[in-house]
Structure formats: C-alpha cells, structure tokens
Design a protein around this motif. Structure first.
Motif, PDB file in Angstrom:
ATOM      1  N   ALA B 231      20.961-100.818  44.316  1.00 53.78           N
ATOM      2  CA  ALA B 231      21.504-102.146  44.556  1.00 53.78           C
ATOM      3  C   ALA B 231      21.243-103.083  43.389  1.00 53.78           C
ATOM      4  N   TYR B 232      20.335-102.733  42.490  1.00 49.69           N
ATOM      5  CA  TYR B 232      19.965-103.641  41.397  1.00 49.69           C
ATOM      6  C   TYR B 232      20.796-103.407  40.138  1.00 49.69           C
ATOM      7  N   THR B 233      21.783-102.494  40.207  1.00 53.08           N
ATOM      8  CA  THR B 233      22.492-102.060  38.999  1.00 53.08           C
ATOM      9  C   THR B 233      23.049-103.206  38.165  1.00 53.08           C
ATOM     10  N   GLU B 234      23.676-104.206  38.824  1.00 57.22           N
ATOM     11  CA  GLU B 234      24.387-105.234  38.071  1.00 57.22           C
ATOM     12  C   GLU B 234      23.466-106.335  37.555  1.00 57.22           C
ATOM     13  N   TYR B 235      22.188-106.293  37.875  1.00 56.04           N
ATOM     14  CA  TYR B 235      21.309-107.397  37.505  1.00 56.04           C
ATOM     15  C   TYR B 235      20.723-107.188  36.121  1.00 56.04           C
ATOM     16  N   SER B 236      20.478-108.304  35.432  1.00 57.23           N
ATOM     17  CA  SER B 236      19.893-108.209  34.097  1.00 57.23           C
ATOM     18  C   SER B 236      18.975-109.399  33.895  1.00 57.23           C
ATOM     19  N   GLY B 237      18.143-109.292  32.859  1.00 55.93           N
ATOM     20  CA  GLY B 237      17.267-110.407  32.515  1.00 55.93           C
ATOM     21  C   GLY B 237      16.263-110.698  33.605  1.00 55.93           C
ATOM     22  N   ILE B 238      16.035-111.972  33.842  1.00 56.17           N
ATOM     23  CA  ILE B 238      14.956-112.365  34.743  1.00 56.17           C
ATOM     24  C   ILE B 238      15.328-112.099  36.203  1.00 56.17           C
ATOM     25  N   MET B 239      16.650-112.029  36.503  1.00 55.36           N
ATOM     26  CA  MET B 239      17.048-111.713  37.875  1.00 55.36           C
ATOM     27  C   MET B 239      16.651-110.284  38.223  1.00 55.36           C
ATOM     28  N   TYR B 240      16.779-109.386  37.220  1.00 57.65           N
ATOM     29  CA  TYR B 240      16.325-108.015  37.445  1.00 57.65           C
ATOM     30  C   TYR B 240      14.807-107.985  37.642  1.00 57.65           C
ATOM     31  N   GLY B 241      14.101-108.813  36.854  1.00 58.77           N
ATOM     32  CA  GLY B 241      12.652-108.911  37.022  1.00 58.77           C
ATOM     33  C   GLY B 241      12.288-109.319  38.448  1.00 58.77           C
ATOM     34  N   LEU B 242      13.054-110.284  38.981  1.00 60.37           N
ATOM     35  CA  LEU B 242      12.776-110.753  40.343  1.00 60.37           C
ATOM     36  C   LEU B 242      12.984-109.649  41.375  1.00 60.37           C
ATOM     37  N   VAL B 243      14.123-108.940  41.291  1.00 63.72           N
ATOM     38  CA  VAL B 243      14.393-107.936  42.323  1.00 63.72           C
ATOM     39  C   VAL B 243      13.436-106.752  42.199  1.00 63.72           C
ATOM     40  N   MET B 244      13.052-106.422  40.934  1.00 63.73           N
ATOM     41  CA  MET B 244      12.077-105.337  40.779  1.00 63.73           C
ATOM     42  C   MET B 244      10.715-105.781  41.309  1.00 63.73           C
ATOM     43  N   GLY B 245      10.357-107.031  40.992  1.00 66.64           N
ATOM     44  CA  GLY B 245       9.074-107.555  41.443  1.00 66.64           C
ATOM     45  C   GLY B 245       8.986-107.608  42.956  1.00 66.64           C
ATOM     46  N   ALA B 246      10.137-107.873  43.620  1.00 64.65           N
ATOM     47  CA  ALA B 246      10.112-108.056  45.074  1.00 64.65           C
ATOM     48  C   ALA B 246       9.547-106.833  45.787  1.00 64.65           C
ATOM     49  N   SER B 247       9.905-105.628  45.333  1.00 63.00           N
ATOM     50  CA  SER B 247       9.420-104.438  46.048  1.00 63.00           C
ATOM     51  C   SER B 247       7.918-104.264  45.833  1.00 63.00           C
ATOM     52  N   TYR B 248       7.434-104.658  44.633  1.00 61.06           N
ATOM     53  CA  TYR B 248       5.985-104.581  44.401  1.00 61.06           C
ATOM     54  C   TYR B 248       5.240-105.602  45.256  1.00 61.06           C
ATOM     55  N   VAL B 249       5.849-106.803  45.389  1.00 66.56           N
ATOM     56  CA  VAL B 249       5.207-107.834  46.203  1.00 66.56           C
ATOM     57  C   VAL B 249       5.150-107.385  47.659  1.00 66.56           C
ATOM     58  N   LYS B 250       6.231-106.734  48.103  1.00 68.02           N
ATOM     59  CA  LYS B 250       6.243-106.237  49.477  1.00 68.02           C
ATOM     60  C   LYS B 250       5.150-105.187  49.673  1.00 68.02           C
ATOM     61  N   LEU B 251       5.016-104.321  48.662  1.00 62.74           N
ATOM     62  CA  LEU B 251       3.955-103.308  48.738  1.00 62.74           C
ATOM     63  C   LEU B 251       2.591-103.967  48.811  1.00 62.74           C
ATOM     64  N   TYR B 252       2.421-105.031  48.022  1.00 63.76           N
ATOM     65  CA  TYR B 252       1.149-105.753  47.998  1.00 63.76           C
ATOM     66  C   TYR B 252       0.852-106.378  49.359  1.00 63.76           C
ATOM     67  N   VAL B 253       1.864-107.035  49.941  1.00 63.65           N
ATOM     68  CA  VAL B 253       1.666-107.678  51.247  1.00 63.65           C
ATOM     69  C   VAL B 253       1.338-106.631  52.307  1.00 63.65           C
ATOM     70  N   LEU B 254       2.110-105.550  52.329  1.00 65.38           N
ATOM     71  CA  LEU B 254       1.866-104.522  53.347  1.00 65.38           C
ATOM     72  C   LEU B 254       0.511-103.848  53.137  1.00 65.38           C
ATOM     73  N   SER B 255       0.083-103.720  51.856  1.00 66.35           N
ATOM     74  CA  SER B 255      -1.235-103.143  51.602  1.00 66.35           C
ATOM     75  C   SER B 255      -2.332-104.056  52.132  1.00 66.35           C
ATOM     76  N   LEU B 256      -2.144-105.375  51.977  1.00 59.17           N
ATOM     77  CA  LEU B 256      -3.121-106.318  52.534  1.00 59.17           C
ATOM     78  C   LEU B 256      -3.188-106.175  54.050  1.00 59.17           C
ATOM     79  N   VAL B 257      -2.016-106.065  54.689  1.00 61.36           N
ATOM     80  CA  VAL B 257      -1.989-105.885  56.138  1.00 61.36           C
ATOM     81  C   VAL B 257      -2.687-104.588  56.520  1.00 61.36           C
TER      82      VAL B 257
END
Lengths: 163, 339
Positions: B231-257
């Motif tokens: 789903a991230y194919t068309e994204y570039s620059g900082i928007m790609y950074g955001l969508v890539m970061g989102a899955s890591y943040v989700k992992l971080y939150v779920l790891s805290l839980v």
C-alpha cells in the motif's frame, strides 16, 4: 501445529542466534583493504607500441566492438599513407581476453588494475596515443591492506592478509 | 526566571503532559524509531555475515545512519501522482501515524503515574489499535495503483485473521486478573508474571503482534519482492517515512501492552521506587524494547509466508489456541478463586 514443524522453527531461530553472536564476517572493507588477484587476472589492458605489427586481428576478434583500429596521425603523415593502430573503449570492453590471446606478438597484456573511476564516457575511450601510456594507477586515500580470498569449508569465503 | 523554569519542569512531569509527549509518547517514540531501524539493519547484517550501516559515526557502528536517512527523506521531493485521490492520499499517512501513536495515552507508567485511568483501558487501547488498518486499506484504494490495491487488500485479509485471536488472548488475561484496567493488571503481577500463568495466551499474542505489525514472517502487505511496497508504493519522501514509521510505532505500542499484560509491567521494582515515573518507565521500556528487538531479529531468519498460510495460522491455530487460553484463565480463576 505438528511437533516436527515446531522443532524446525526452533532450529531456524537457533541458527539465527548462532550467527548473531558469532563474529564471522565475509565483507572486504574495500577502500581500506584490497584483494590481491591471482596471476592471469583479466584487468585493464596495456599496449606495447614498439612490438605491435598493426595487423588488426585484435579489432577483428573483439566481440564487444571495444577494440578498434584508429588512424595514427604522426605515422600517417611521415609515411604518406594511412597507418592504423589499435585503441580501446573501456565503456564497451567485456574483459574477455580474446585480443590478448590472438595478438601474434604479445603486444597486448593484461594488468591487475580494475578499479578506476571516470567522470565522463569520453574519458573511457583510449585512442592509440593514450593507449600506449599504459593503464592508470589506482589512487587510495591511505595505503590499503592487501587481502587474499580463501575458500573455507566451515564458513565459505574468508579474507586473509597477505604478508 | 528560576520560578518559571521550575514551573515548566513541574508542568512537564505532570502525567497528562509527560505521557503523551515524553514517555511512552512522542519523544521516546522518535528515539525508538531511529534506534530500532538501525538495529534491524544491523541485526540482519550480522546474521548474514555483513557489517550493515557503518560509516556514519563509525565508533558506534553507524548508529546515526537513520538520522541521515531521515534528513534525506525530509529534503526529498514528495511526489503526488496525478491519478490519486488527493485528500485520501495525503491524509492517510497522518491518520496512520496518529492512530498508531494515540493508544500510548492509555498506557500507565507506574501504579500512580498515568494520564488516563479507566475501568476499560485495555479495551480502549485494543480498540484504538484496530482503527489503523482501515487507513491502510483506504491508502491502497486512494493510490490508484495495482500494487497498492493488492497490498491494501492483503492487509484487510490479515486484519480479519489476526484481530479476533489477538483480542481473545489479551482478554483472557483480563479474565485471569478480573479487571480491564491496565494498572490493576500490572499490579496483580507482583508475584508471578502472566506469561508463566498462561503461556498459551502469551505465545499466541506475541506471534499475533508480529503478524499485526507486518514483521517477518508475516510481512505480507508490503512484500517487497512481490508488490514493490504494498500500500505504500506511491509514497515518497517524508510521507513514506510516516507510513513506514507507523508500523514500528504500532509494534512499540503493542509491545508495551504485552509487557504490561504478560511481563509484569514495572514489576519487579520495589514499591519505594515507584514515586518517580522514570524508573518504572525505564523498566517498562526495556521489556518492550526486547520484544521489538526480537521482532526485528525475525527478519533475518524467516522467509515470507504466503497470504493463505498466514490466514491459516490466524484462523486454524491462533483462534483455537486463544480460546484455549480463555479456558486456562477460567480454570485458574476457578481453582484459586481469582488473582
């Protein structure tokens, strides 16, 4: 989930951890370490102006059209007829070694130089006058360590320093 | 001047500001993102007999490589293709990142230090984490690209197969401790951790966390070698950074839980250290970080599952196991009369 599959998962993870904690690495840290090549390594080609008999076999045999016969200006003007000598284009050369093999007087020889950077495509073309000057010398920021590649049964490729 | 400074510091240490902005909120998320992406590349390199990032600050093994990458991403031109649905295309990265980050406000840092305490905080947290995948599907649709669409659909398939067993595993711990309040659940684990009481729930939840955040072997929605970046194919620059970061943040939150549900949260720290939020917070973070590190280590070991294999794991293995986990919890509660 069968027991067999679980064991395989655990084995895969154990292998990963084994490699994670071991300090084995295969990387050659290129500009600081360079590989010492064996004899017969096919690098850039050096040309002997004096022994060349201008037969043109090298240009004829070249499969990539990298080697071509150029008109040598000075000699042509001296002898009042066109004299052709070989020149090479490294943008096309595939380093197959046919020209070196076919040369009847061994005027073309391989060197071990292969790491040269060019800014433009035109710089990669060596007409006869430039070709006779020999291959460029690679330049490193500091003196690199020479390494030799060794095939190890335990861990595959390994680099050892050459004394 | 002195008064103002001390006032600002006391303001910063107020739970309602400290938790969203510092830990477990934005600041720590940002540092964690930079660290974990570097660690992921470094671990994968080590297992594959390479060096990984090295030349950006060599004495520490290229640890600020990700900072350099971030700067590069920031100054890259964000390309918006002509045929995309512009509003959806531009808003989804922000929504994804925001929704991945939002659940952190519910996470308590110590028994007395929390921004928001509710009888239903576990439920609230799980609900907030489920909103993000909708935007991944929307992103796939808005990008107007076959790879994005396939990636979005794959995410949709995965969501329905991991969500139910993950909820059941998490809620089995709520059954065990008789509460949906994260503070109560962590406090109940003073003696023995949840993982040892109900290992079935623990293992199935751990696998499903990696599945929900697209870690290997479940990196199906963004399978690089098949559908470019999903789903991230068309994204570039900082928007790609955001969508890539989102899955890591989700992992971080779920790891805290996970750390709170199964690894005792801030335990086994003695009660005298609980006054300051920093020590229990560090304890919680260390546990979560180990879980994240295991998640990124899996990248070096596993290939990618096919979508049907992943769904099989969700429906045929994780679902029965999580139902079994509920019965184990019920059994423990019946025998001991509640934790």
């Amino acid at each position: 989930m069968s027991v067999d599959k679980t064991i395989r998962h655990v084995k895969a993870l154990a292998t990963g951890i084994k490699y994670l904690v071991s300090s084995k690495r295969m990387t050659l840290m290129y500009p600081d370490e360079i590989e010492e090549f064996p004899d017969g390594y096919r690098g850039m080609i050096k040309y002997n102006w004096d022994t060349c008999i201008k037969c043109g076999l090298c240009a004829m045999v070249c499969p990539a059209d990298a080697m071509k016969m150029y008109i040598s200006k000075e000699e042509s003007e001296e002898g009042k007829k066109p004299v052709r000598r070989p020149g090479i284009n490294y943008a096309r050369c595939v380093f197959c070694g046919f020209c070196v093999a076919i040369c009847p007087t061994n005027s073309l020889k391989f060197t071990k130089v292969h790491d040269v950077v060019y800014n433009t495509l035109e710089e990669q073309v060596y007409p006869p006058e430039k070709f006779r000057e020999g291959v460029p010398k690679p330049q490193y920021k500091k003196k690199p360590k020479k390494m030799r590649a060794i095939l190890d049964e335990e861990r595959g490729l390994r680099y050892e320093p050459v004394e | 001047m002195q008064d103002l400074l001390s006032f600002l510091i006391s303001l910063l240490f107020r739970p309602c500001i400290f938790i969203p902005l510092i830990f477990p909120g934005l600041t720590v998320i940002f540092i964690m993102l930079l660290m974990i992406i570097w660690l992921e590349r470094k671990i994968a390199a080590k297992v594959q007999l390479r060096y990984g990032p090295l030349y950006v600050f060599k004495p520490l093994g290229g640890v600020i490589q990700t900072v350099a990458d971030l700067l590069k991403d920031l100054f890259q031109e964000p390309i918006i293709p002509k045929t995309v649905d512009k509003i959806a295309f531009l808003l989804t990265p922000i929504m994804l990142f925001g929704l991945a980050y939002l659940p952190t406000v519910v996470i308590p840092v110590s028994p007395t230090f929390y921004a928001f305490r509710s009888d239903l905080s576990l439920l609230l947290l799980l609900t907030l984490t489920t909103l993000a995948p909708i935007f991944t599907v929307l992103m796939g649709w808005a990008s107007n690209n076959k790879f994005s669409l396939i990636g979005g659909l794959r995410e949709g398939y995965l969501v329905i197969s991991y969500e139910i067993p993950m909820f059941l595993s998490a809620l089995s711990m709520a059954v065990l401790y008789g509460s949906l309040d994260l503070v109560d659940i962590a406090e109940a684990q003073k003696g023995i951790w949840g993982l040892f009481l109900n290992p079935v729930a623990g293992i199935s939840m751990l696998v499903l966390i990696y599945m929900s955040t697209g870690k290997f072997p479940f990196e199906i929605p963004e399978a690089e070698s098949e559908i470019v970046a999903g789903a991230y194919t068309e994204y570039s620059g900082i928007m790609y950074g955001l969508v890539m970061g989102a899955s890591y943040v989700k992992l971080y939150v779920l790891s805290l839980v996970y750390a709170i549900l199964f690894l005792g949260g801030w335990n086994p720290l003695p009660a005298s250290m609980m006054d300051n939020p920093l020590l229990p917070g560090a304890m919680l973070f260390a546990k979560a970080f180990i879980l994240i590190a295991i998640g990124v280590f899996l990248r070096a070991v596993y290939p990618r599952f096919r979508i049907d294999q992943a769904m099989n794991i969700g429906w045929k293995m994780a679902l029965p196991f999580s139902i079994l986990a509920i019965f184990i919890s019920l059994g423990i509660v019946t025998i001991t009369g509640g934790m």
